[in-house]
Structure formats: C-alpha cells, structure tokens
Design a protein around this motif. Structure first.
Motif, PDB file in Angstrom:
ATOM      1  N   PHE A   1       0.830  -1.195   0.000  1.00  0.00           N
ATOM      2  CA  PHE A   1       0.000   0.000   0.000  1.00  0.00           C
ATOM      3  C   PHE A   1       0.871   1.254   0.000  1.00  0.00           C
ATOM      4  O   PHE A   1       2.038   1.219   0.393  1.00  0.00           O
ATOM      5  CB  PHE A   1      -0.900   0.030   1.245  1.00  0.00           C
ATOM      6  CG  PHE A   1      -1.784  -1.173   1.383  1.00  0.00           C
ATOM      7  CD1 PHE A   1      -2.451  -1.700   0.290  1.00  0.00           C
ATOM      8  CD2 PHE A   1      -1.949  -1.793   2.618  1.00  0.00           C
ATOM      9  CE1 PHE A   1      -3.269  -2.801   0.416  1.00  0.00           C
ATOM     10  CE2 PHE A   1      -2.769  -2.902   2.756  1.00  0.00           C
ATOM     11  CZ  PHE A   1      -3.423  -3.408   1.650  1.00  0.00           C
ATOM     12  N   THR A   2       0.264   2.346  -0.396  1.00  0.00           N
ATOM     13  CA  THR A   2       0.938   3.639  -0.274  1.00  0.00           C
ATOM     14  C   THR A   2       0.820   4.105   1.169  1.00  0.00           C
ATOM     15  O   THR A   2      -0.292   4.207   1.706  1.00  0.00           O
ATOM     16  CB  THR A   2       0.301   4.671  -1.215  1.00  0.00           C
ATOM     17  OG1 THR A   2       0.407   4.211  -2.569  1.00  0.00           O
ATOM     18  CG2 THR A   2       1.000   6.019  -1.078  1.00  0.00           C
ATOM     19  N   LEU A   3       1.937   4.364   1.799  1.00  0.00           N
ATOM     20  CA  LEU A   3       1.942   4.744   3.208  1.00  0.00           C
ATOM     21  C   LEU A   3       1.666   6.233   3.343  1.00  0.00           C
ATOM     22  O   LEU A   3       2.446   7.068   2.879  1.00  0.00           O
ATOM     23  CB  LEU A   3       3.295   4.394   3.849  1.00  0.00           C
ATOM     24  CG  LEU A   3       3.360   4.518   5.375  1.00  0.00           C
ATOM     25  CD1 LEU A   3       2.351   3.570   6.017  1.00  0.00           C
ATOM     26  CD2 LEU A   3       4.760   4.208   5.869  1.00  0.00           C
TER      27      LEU A   3
ATOM     28  N   TYR B   1       2.470 -11.392   4.436  1.00  0.00           N
ATOM     29  CA  TYR B   1       1.624 -11.325   5.628  1.00  0.00           C
ATOM     30  C   TYR B   1       2.226 -10.393   6.681  1.00  0.00           C
ATOM     31  O   TYR B   1       1.493  -9.672   7.361  1.00  0.00           O
ATOM     32  CB  TYR B   1       1.425 -12.721   6.204  1.00  0.00           C
ATOM     33  CG  TYR B   1       0.706 -13.664   5.268  1.00  0.00           C
ATOM     34  CD1 TYR B   1      -0.496 -13.295   4.664  1.00  0.00           C
ATOM     35  CD2 TYR B   1       1.228 -14.917   4.964  1.00  0.00           C
ATOM     36  CE1 TYR B   1      -1.157 -14.147   3.799  1.00  0.00           C
ATOM     37  CE2 TYR B   1       0.565 -15.778   4.091  1.00  0.00           C
ATOM     38  CZ  TYR B   1      -0.619 -15.379   3.506  1.00  0.00           C
ATOM     39  OH  TYR B   1      -1.267 -16.228   2.641  1.00  0.00           O
ATOM     40  N   ASP B   2       3.546 -10.414   6.807  1.00  0.00           N
ATOM     41  CA  ASP B   2       4.201  -9.513   7.762  1.00  0.00           C
ATOM     42  C   ASP B   2       3.954  -8.056   7.391  1.00  0.00           C
ATOM     43  O   ASP B   2       3.755  -7.207   8.269  1.00  0.00           O
ATOM     44  CB  ASP B   2       5.705  -9.794   7.812  1.00  0.00           C
ATOM     45  CG  ASP B   2       6.035 -11.063   8.582  1.00  0.00           C
ATOM     46  OD1 ASP B   2       5.145 -11.577   9.290  1.00  0.00           O
ATOM     47  OD2 ASP B   2       7.186 -11.542   8.478  1.00  0.00           O
ATOM     48  N   TYR B   3       3.978  -7.775   6.088  1.00  0.00           N
ATOM     49  CA  TYR B   3       3.738  -6.399   5.663  1.00  0.00           C
ATOM     50  C   TYR B   3       2.316  -5.982   6.002  1.00  0.00           C
ATOM     51  O   TYR B   3       2.082  -4.874   6.513  1.00  0.00           O
ATOM     52  CB  TYR B   3       3.973  -6.249   4.160  1.00  0.00           C
ATOM     53  CG  TYR B   3       3.619  -4.872   3.655  1.00  0.00           C
ATOM     54  CD1 TYR B   3       4.516  -3.812   3.785  1.00  0.00           C
ATOM     55  CD2 TYR B   3       2.368  -4.613   3.090  1.00  0.00           C
ATOM     56  CE1 TYR B   3       4.184  -2.529   3.359  1.00  0.00           C
ATOM     57  CE2 TYR B   3       2.029  -3.338   2.671  1.00  0.00           C
ATOM     58  CZ  TYR B   3       2.935  -2.308   2.804  1.00  0.00           C
ATOM     59  OH  TYR B   3       2.600  -1.039   2.399  1.00  0.00           O
ATOM     60  N   LEU B   4       1.339  -6.846   5.747  1.00  0.00           N
ATOM     61  CA  LEU B   4      -0.048  -6.529   6.074  1.00  0.00           C
ATOM     62  C   LEU B   4      -0.221  -6.281   7.568  1.00  0.00           C
ATOM     63  O   LEU B   4      -0.921  -5.349   7.984  1.00  0.00           O
ATOM     64  CB  LEU B   4      -0.967  -7.667   5.618  1.00  0.00           C
ATOM     65  CG  LEU B   4      -1.251  -7.755   4.119  1.00  0.00           C
ATOM     66  CD1 LEU B   4      -2.018  -9.038   3.806  1.00  0.00           C
ATOM     67  CD2 LEU B   4      -2.034  -6.544   3.638  1.00  0.00           C
ATOM     68  N   MET B   5       0.422  -7.120   8.386  1.00  0.00           N
ATOM     69  CA  MET B   5       0.313  -6.941   9.828  1.00  0.00           C
ATOM     70  C   MET B   5       1.014  -5.666  10.278  1.00  0.00           C
ATOM     71  O   MET B   5       0.515  -4.965  11.166  1.00  0.00           O
ATOM     72  CB  MET B   5       0.900  -8.152  10.551  1.00  0.00           C
ATOM     73  CG  MET B   5       0.080  -9.427  10.423  1.00  0.00           C
ATOM     74  SD  MET B   5      -1.669  -9.227  10.892  1.00  0.00           S
ATOM     75  CE  MET B   5      -1.503  -8.534  12.536  1.00  0.00           C
TER      76      MET B   5
ATOM     77  N   VAL C   1      -7.534  -3.589   3.592  1.00  0.00           N
ATOM     78  CA  VAL C   1      -6.752  -4.823   3.633  1.00  0.00           C
ATOM     79  C   VAL C   1      -7.550  -5.960   3.007  1.00  0.00           C
ATOM     80  O   VAL C   1      -6.993  -6.822   2.307  1.00  0.00           O
ATOM     81  CB  VAL C   1      -6.367  -5.167   5.086  1.00  0.00           C
ATOM     82  CG1 VAL C   1      -5.718  -6.532   5.167  1.00  0.00           C
ATOM     83  CG2 VAL C   1      -5.441  -4.097   5.661  1.00  0.00           C
ATOM     84  N   ASP C   2      -8.852  -5.952   3.236  1.00  0.00           N
ATOM     85  CA  ASP C   2      -9.718  -7.005   2.723  1.00  0.00           C
ATOM     86  C   ASP C   2      -9.651  -7.097   1.200  1.00  0.00           C
ATOM     87  O   ASP C   2      -9.803  -8.183   0.630  1.00  0.00           O
ATOM     88  CB  ASP C   2     -11.150  -6.740   3.187  1.00  0.00           C
ATOM     89  CG  ASP C   2     -12.091  -7.879   2.859  1.00  0.00           C
ATOM     90  OD1 ASP C   2     -12.021  -8.910   3.547  1.00  0.00           O
ATOM     91  OD2 ASP C   2     -12.875  -7.740   1.906  1.00  0.00           O
ATOM     92  N   GLU C   3      -9.421  -5.960   0.534  1.00  0.00           N
ATOM     93  CA  GLU C   3      -9.353  -5.954  -0.922  1.00  0.00           C
ATOM     94  C   GLU C   3      -8.151  -6.719  -1.454  1.00  0.00           C
ATOM     95  O   GLU C   3      -8.126  -7.105  -2.621  1.00  0.00           O
ATOM     96  CB  GLU C   3      -9.304  -4.516  -1.430  1.00  0.00           C
ATOM     97  CG  GLU C   3     -10.566  -3.709  -1.129  1.00  0.00           C
ATOM     98  CD  GLU C   3     -10.440  -2.260  -1.527  1.00  0.00           C
ATOM     99  OE1 GLU C   3      -9.341  -1.874  -1.983  1.00  0.00           O
ATOM    100  OE2 GLU C   3     -11.424  -1.499  -1.376  1.00  0.00           O
ATOM    101  N   ALA C   4      -7.159  -6.970  -0.585  1.00  0.00           N
ATOM    102  CA  ALA C   4      -5.979  -7.725  -1.018  1.00  0.00           C
ATOM    103  C   ALA C   4      -6.235  -9.227  -1.060  1.00  0.00           C
ATOM    104  O   ALA C   4      -5.378  -9.981  -1.521  1.00  0.00           O
ATOM    105  CB  ALA C   4      -4.809  -7.430  -0.079  1.00  0.00           C
TER     106      ALA C   4
END
Length: 450
Positions: A238-240, A417-421, A441-444
């Motif tokens: 994602f764009t931060l 998964y680490d990035y999402l968390m 996040v759900d869209e991923a």
C-alpha cells in the motif's frame, strides 16, 4: 435464548456454505466477530458500566430529597410532682407519629466535586479502553486470519517439496540400480523428503490452532481453511500515508487509545488526591424540611406539631486521628505511580510504532527482493537439472536448488503477511485503525475458492 441459538445457527450456516458461495475475507470475519467474540462483547458491557460513573459522580452535586416516617405504640410511666412536695406516677399508653420531608442542596462540598471530576475521568477511561479493545479486535482478526493462510502456504510448499524430493528419490534409486548413481544420492533425497513431512505436520498443527482461534472469535468450534479467501497473487504494498514518521508520532501521542486511557487513569488518581484533601475542608449545605409529629417524645405527649424549616448547615472537620493526611499521602503516591506508568506506556507504544513504521518501509523492499529471488530460484532449478544431464552438476546441487526455491516461496509468503500486519499495527499504535482500514486490507484477498 432462542435468539442466541438462531444467531449461532446462522453463523454456522454461513461458515458451512463457504464452499458453495464466496469465501470470507478478513472484513467478513470481523463483522461476525463483532457479534460473537466474547472478549469484545465483554468490553461493550465494561464500557457501558464505566460510563455510569459520570452520572454517579454528578449525583453528589445535585439536590437530595428524602422522606422519613415512623409510627409506634408507647407504654410509658411519668413521675410528676404532686404539688405537696411529693411525686405521683402517671401511666401513659399512647401512639406516636412522625413524618418528615427533607431537601438538601450542597453549596460547598469539595469532596463531592472531586468525586464528580473523578466520575468524568472514569467514564472517559472506559470509553478509551473500549476504543482500544475495538481496534485490538481488528488486529486479532487479521493476525489469526494471516496465520491460518500462511500455515496453508507452508502446507502447500511442504507437499510440493515432498513430491519433488520423492521424484528425485525414485530417480536416484533407479540410477543406482542401473549402476549410474550412488547410495549417498538416495539418502540425501530421502532425508529431504522426511524433513518435508515433518514441516507439513508442523504447519498443519499451526493452521489448526489459528483456525480454532478464528472459530473462538466467531462463536463456532473451528473454521475450514476453504472458507477463507486467499491473498491475491498480485498483491502489492500500500501507499503509506503519511509518509514521514514524525506525523505518525504525533498521531500516536494524540490518538492512541491506550495512552488516552492511561492519561485518564492519571486524572482519576489526581481527583482521588483532591477527594482525600477535602477531609480538611468544611461543607456547606442548604436544606429545607417539612415535618409533622405527634407525641414523638414524653415532652410532646398529646401534642401535635407541623414544622417547616429552611436554613444552612455548616460542618467543619477538626481532627480525624491523622487519617485524612495519611490517605492524602497514599493517594499522592498512587498518582505518581500512574504518571510513571503513563510514561512507560508512552515509550513502549512509540517503540512499537517505530518498529511497525520501519517494517512497512522495509517491507516494500523485501517484497520486491523476494519476488526477484523467487524468479531466480525457479530459473536455478531448471538450470541445475540441465547441468546434471550435462554432467556439470550433481544430485546434491539439484536438491539444494529445490530447497532454495521452496524456502524463497515461504519467505515471500511470510513477507506479504508480515507487511499486512505491520501496516495494520502501525495504524493501531497511531490510534486511527478503523474498519475502513480493514476493508482496504480485505481488498488484497480474493474471493475465489482454492
């Protein structure tokens, strides 16, 4: 009871129909957890109970109306002078009666005011604590969800390794039987195969634990992995926003619910100090009463009084054995403890915030590097097999290339998964994690079944 049963049945039907319909994403799990997670439902009741402290504290500043009634039967003997220097006895059997309405309004009561301020702080504490637990539920949902999916990735990788190493084992055994291979090649392939079996077993155990944790959130015994939507293969970071750490730092200081609740804990302790100090101060109360009484004592025998009174009462404590001073010192130490705990929690939160911010930044580079490494590992496997046919490489080189390929696949999955968390926890520690963020996040995650 019937409603609860219907709700559990509906949840079970939704989970049971997952294979026939679209799979659940993290947001779907979160919506069901809001209705079924006992930790969250308990937090709702805790918040509701805490909010009552505001009204409880305010009650001490408002008028108090009371009513007192008494009626009794009296048997009394009065000794009275007879006028001749002697006494005589008069037996009196009579009914007594009393009825009193009293209205009181505090004019100056510092203890009551401190209790009110304390009640406000307690209500705010309950609200912030609930906000923290609400955001924590989002984190828990995504944690168990990604753990289950990562375990499935490990299972798939372990099974692919088993197939590859089994084929290598059969090939080496065939070559050995033809006199072209060695016993060492067979043992190497067999050892890698057995390790893959052990990895599969461990991944199955980890997946079972994660699915049961998800089931506990949803109020069911367990969830099937087929009910969960997998992560999209083309997942990108994602764009931060915001992109600089200082802004996240300010967000955490301002919005983090844990820090906000801890600040309210300090305020509660401060008002407790004020409440104890009030033991040295006077109280001033306005009051009004309406009283009716009849024969309520020997002096008013056979007499009836209707009395209306309005006035001010002042009470001044003088000495309480040193208890007020001791209680004030005790409350002051408790306030200082709360201040230190706030400082410690602030440092801890900012450390975690920085860790997750760095993980988001480095996660982008790690994902890019692992994707390139995966492409290289796939090419290495093909190249190594060709080299073995040409006599340039040996069996161990092929096994190592296969092992590197599967390790890279596992590391890439873990990095995703680490990035999402990290992205989710960054918003959590900043105090601005909302259901809209989980929806992003759900869209991923895709809705196609495995």
């Amino acid at each position: 009871m019937a409603f609860r049963y219907s709700r559990q049945l509906l949840t079970a039907l939704l989970l049971g129909c997952g294979s026939a319909e679209a799979a659940m994403g993290p947001f779907d799990v979160y919506e069901q957890a809001l209705r079924n997670d006992p930790v969250f439902l308990g937090a709702v009741k805790e918040r509701d109970a805490g909010l009552e402290n505001r009204l409880i504290g305010r009650a001490g500043l408002l008028p108090r109306l009371s009513y007192n009634y008494n009626k009794g039967r009296n048997n009394s003997q009065a000794t009275l002078p007879d006028g001749r220097g002697g006494n005589y006895h008069d037996d009196r059997n009579y009914n007594s009666y009393g009825s009193t309405f009293t209205l009181q309004q505090p004019l100056f009561d510092y203890e009551a005011y401190a209790n009110y301020r304390k009640g406000v702080a307690q209500a705010l504490f309950a609200d912030e604590s609930f906000r923290d637990k609400s955001q924590a539920l989002l984190v828990r949902v995504l944690t168990y969800y990604t753990e289950a999916l990562f375990a499935q990735d490990q299972i798939d990788i372990a099974r692919a390794k088993k197939n590859a190493f089994e084929q290598q084992f059969q090939q080496n055994r065939h070559l050995f039987e033809q006199g072209e291979g060695t016993r060492t090649d067979i043992l190497e392939a067999e050892s890698r195969y057995e390790l893959a079996i052990a990895e599969e077993i461990q991944a199955l155990d980890e997946q079972d634990a994660a699915l049961r944790e998800l089931g506990a959130l949803l109020g069911v015994r367990s969830v099937d992995i087929a009910d969960l939507a997998p992560l999209n293969e083309d997942f990108a970071a994602f764009t931060l926003t915001p992109a600089n750490y200082d802004t996240w730092h300010e967000l955490a200081i301002t919005n983090n619910p844990t820090l906000a609740s801890q600040r309210q804990a300090v305020e509660i302790a401060r008002q407790e100090v004020a409440r104890n100090r009030a033991g040295h101060l006077p109280t001033v109360t306005a009051y009004a009463s309406s009283r009716q009484q009849e024969s309520d004592s020997g002096n008013t025998y056979n007499q009836r009084y209707d009395t209306n009174t309005i006035g001010i009462e002042v009470s001044m404590p003088l000495y309480a054995g040193g208890g007020v001073s001791a209680s004030t010192r005790q409350a002051s130490r408790a306030m200082e403890q709360a201040e230190y705990e706030l400082e410690g929690k602030t440092r801890e939160t900012l450390i975690e915030l920085r860790r997750q911010f760095s993980a988001c930044l480095s996660g982008v580079s790690k994902l890019r590097a692992y994707q390139k490494a995966l492409a290289s590992a796939e090419a290495l496997v093909v190249s190594t097999k060709h080299s073995i046919l040409g006599g340039e490489r040996v069996n161990l080189d092929a096994l190592n290339a296969e092992q590197q390929l599967y390790s890279t696949r596992r590391d890439l999955a873990r990095a995703r998964y680490d990035y999402l968390m990290a992205w989710t926890k960054l918003h959590y520690y900043a105090g601005n994690l909302r259901d809209t963020d989980l929806a992003k996040v759900d869209e991923a995650f895709g809705r196609a079944q495995r």
